[in-house]
Design an enzyme around this catalytic site. Structure first.
Site, mmCIF file in Angstrom:
data_model
loop_
_atom_site.group_PDB
_atom_site.id
_atom_site.type_symbol
_atom_site.label_atom_id
_atom_site.label_comp_id
_atom_site.label_asym_id
_atom_site.label_seq_id
_atom_site.Cartn_x
_atom_site.Cartn_y
_atom_site.Cartn_z
ATOM 1 N N VAL A 78 -7.530 -9.261 7.085
ATOM 2 C CA VAL A 78 -7.396 -9.899 7.250
ATOM 3 C C VAL A 78 -5.316 -10.312 6.729
ATOM 4 O O VAL A 78 -4.930 -8.955 6.113
ATOM 5 C CB VAL A 78 -8.002 -10.341 5.642
ATOM 6 C CG1 VAL A 78 -7.492 -11.521 5.034
ATOM 7 C CG2 VAL A 78 -9.460 -10.620 5.723
ATOM 8 N N ALA A 123 -1.662 -7.509 4.046
ATOM 9 C CA ALA A 123 -2.809 -7.602 4.835
ATOM 10 C C ALA A 123 -3.408 -6.489 4.580
ATOM 11 O O ALA A 123 -3.804 -5.722 2.869
ATOM 12 C CB ALA A 123 -2.194 -7.164 6.253
ATOM 13 N N LYS A 124 -5.174 -6.051 4.587
ATOM 14 C CA LYS A 124 -6.274 -5.943 4.767
ATOM 15 C C LYS A 124 -7.156 -5.390 5.727
ATOM 16 O O LYS A 124 -7.587 -6.842 5.808
ATOM 17 C CB LYS A 124 -6.627 -6.090 3.020
ATOM 18 C CG LYS A 124 -7.369 -4.506 2.382
ATOM 19 C CD LYS A 124 -6.358 -3.568 1.547
ATOM 20 C CE LYS A 124 -6.443 -2.451 1.145
ATOM 21 N NZ LYS A 124 -5.743 -2.053 0.065
ATOM 22 N N GLY A 125 -7.603 -4.086 5.594
ATOM 23 C CA GLY A 125 -8.530 -3.591 6.600
ATOM 24 C C GLY A 125 -9.515 -3.082 5.955
ATOM 25 O O GLY A 125 -9.954 -2.537 5.516
ATOM 26 N N ASP A 164 -6.604 3.910 2.825
ATOM 27 C CA ASP A 164 -7.586 2.658 1.273
ATOM 28 C C ASP A 164 -8.638 3.765 1.520
ATOM 29 O O ASP A 164 -8.547 5.319 1.605
ATOM 30 C CB ASP A 164 -7.831 1.819 1.336
ATOM 31 C CG ASP A 164 -7.948 0.976 0.305
ATOM 32 O OD1 ASP A 164 -6.733 0.674 -0.718
ATOM 33 O OD2 ASP A 164 -8.784 0.945 -0.301
#
Ligand code: NAD
Length: 435
Positions: A78, A123-125, A164
């Site tokens: 995202v 962002a993050k995935g 993460d």
């Protein structure tokens, strides 16, 4: 100042729709965003623009498992915002990964980068998988195919992943290699949190915990608390929790309790952090069976009679159910999203100072920014230089957020949202809307 609600009536996140579910992390973010946006009196349209993710990628990842069979996994990336620069954010591997969580984490990255003033968006995935049940070969194939599927999304000037939950330096090295093979050149600035041998930064591993320590000490100074008289409980003894505990201890605080997935460990007279770190290193990463402490539950740890509480495990740990029993004067959020909005209200009524995640744990992305700068310059800094610059940026961010919270008469969390959103909105105003 009169505040109009007119702007918010048309929000895609308000009407129509059920009331906010505050344990949905994205809605918990929206709830805080609402309050800050009203203080800032954002112009019409900015609310919808800034709160919503800019792009959502969902990708099917086929992996040939060690049995020879193909297994499908679902992956997400995202991009919440790239208004202030390329988007930045970690990738997590976990069976619980879901889009709402990734959307929230991506938005928090946007505000966090703006709060500490690094020139990135958010962002993050994530990939829904159980890495504990996968072999290193399976994890490598999963990582490489996820990267290949998102090859046009990632890039040092576009979107820069980092580790993460359940991802690490090795996984960043595989992303770097897959991206570089496709780009036909070695591109080490495409990820941060990578091994030093591949262009990682000194001090990155400890950066988040170091930042938590810095803002905690700054908050203690504001409240007139002395380290030598302050006791601390830390939930989660992983990267962030263990480094925070160690550094607060080195600064004179007494760490009386720590915990991990195996439970809590309490010693009223103060735990020996060096012994704890050695124990964890020798026991495959957990505190289970640590001898010099009394066993307590994770819930008991949160409500201990301590001066400082550091939640450094995961989301939604401090809720309306336990917030009323928390006795700490300061909560420093090492984890992302550990406190729900309802719990915030209770803590604030009880006079507890919460240093919010988007400020407290921003040391990680700050040193990721240093890593990206060093990769692009091809010139690497000493650990001492990294730590000095990190301390300076975390101190500056704490003071700006503290002043904003005083100016508007709001919590540090809302103060941090006000500072972050204001910077992103200012950049958007200057850029205008491309048509
Ligand atoms: P980690 O995997 O190294 O450590 C997590 C720790 O929490 C482990 O000790 C685990 O056993 C413990 N834990 C898990 N569930 C628990 C529970 N219910 N009760 C008590 N302990 C529990 O992860 P980390 O990198 O230290 O990240 C921790 C948090 O900090 C996450 O929310 C992450 O998103 C956030 N964070 C990490 C960084 C970073 O640079 N590592 C940066 C910003 C934010």
């Amino acid at each position: 100042m009169t505040r109009s609600n007119a702007v918010y009536k048309n929000s895609v996140y308000r009407e129509p729709g059920p009331p906010l579910d505050e344990e949905n992390p994205f809605e918990a973010m929206v709830k805080r965003f609402d309050v800050a946006a009203q203080i800032l009196e954002l112009e019409e349209g900015f609310y919808e623009y800034l709160v919503a993710p800019s792009r959502i990628h969902i990708t099917a990842i086929p992996v040939v498992m060690d049995t020879g069979k193909i297994k499908m996994f679902e992956g997400y990336r995202v991009i919440h915002s790239d208004i202030r620069g390329p988007s930045k954010g970690g990738i997590r591997y976990s069976p619980d990964v879901n889009l709402e969580e990734i959307k929230a984490l991506a938005a928090w990255m946007t505000w966090k980068c703006a709060v500490v003033d690094v020139p990135f968006g958010g962002a993050k995935g994530g990939v829904r998988c159980n890495p504990k049940e996968m072999s290193p070969g399976e994890l490598e194939r999963l990582t490489r195919r996820y990267t290949a599927n998102l090859i046009d999304v990632f890039g040092p000037d576009r979107d820069i992943p980092a580790p993460d939950m359940n991802t690490n330096e090795q996984i960043m090295a595989w992303i770097l290699d897959t991206y570089s093979m496709n780009a036909r050149r070695t591109e080490n600035a495409v990820v941060t949190g990578k091994p030093i041998a591949l262009g990682g930064s000194q001090g990155r591993r400890e950066a988040t915990g170091r930042g938590v320590m810095t803002v905690t000490m700054a908050a203690m100074a504001r409240l007139g608390m002395r380290a030598a008289e302050s006791s601390v409980a830390v939930q989660g003894f992983g990267n962030v929790g263990s480094v925070t505990a160690n550094l607060l201890n080195q600064n004179g605080c007494s760490i009386v309790a720590v915990s991990d997935v195996t439970g809590g460990y309490y010693n009223k007279g103060g735990l020996d952090i060096t012994a704890l770190l050695e124990y964890v290193a020798g026991s495959g990463g957990t505190l289970e069976g640590y001898p010099d402490a009394e066993s307590i539950t994770n819930d008991e740890l949160l409500t201990l009679n301590v001066d400082i509480l550091v939640p450094a495990a995961k989301e939604d740990q401090i809720t309306k159910k336990n917030a009323g029993n928390i006795k700490a004067k300061i909560i420093a959020e090492g984890a992302n999203g550990p406190t729900t909005p309802k719990a915030d209200e209770i803590l604030s009524d009880n006079g507890c100072l919460v240093i919010p995640d988007i400020l407290a744990n921003a040391g990680g992305v700050t040193v990721s920014y240093f890593e990206w700068v060093q990769d692009r310059q091809g010139y690497f800094w000493t650990e001492d230089r990294v730590n000095r610059r990190l301390d300076r940026m975390m101190h500056a961010a704490f003071e700006v957020v503290f002043d904003a919270s005083e100016k508007h008469g709001v919590s540090l969390r809302i103060g941090a949202y006000v500072v972050g959103i204001d910077k992103v909105a200012a950049a958007l105003r200057l850029r205008g809307i491309y048509a």
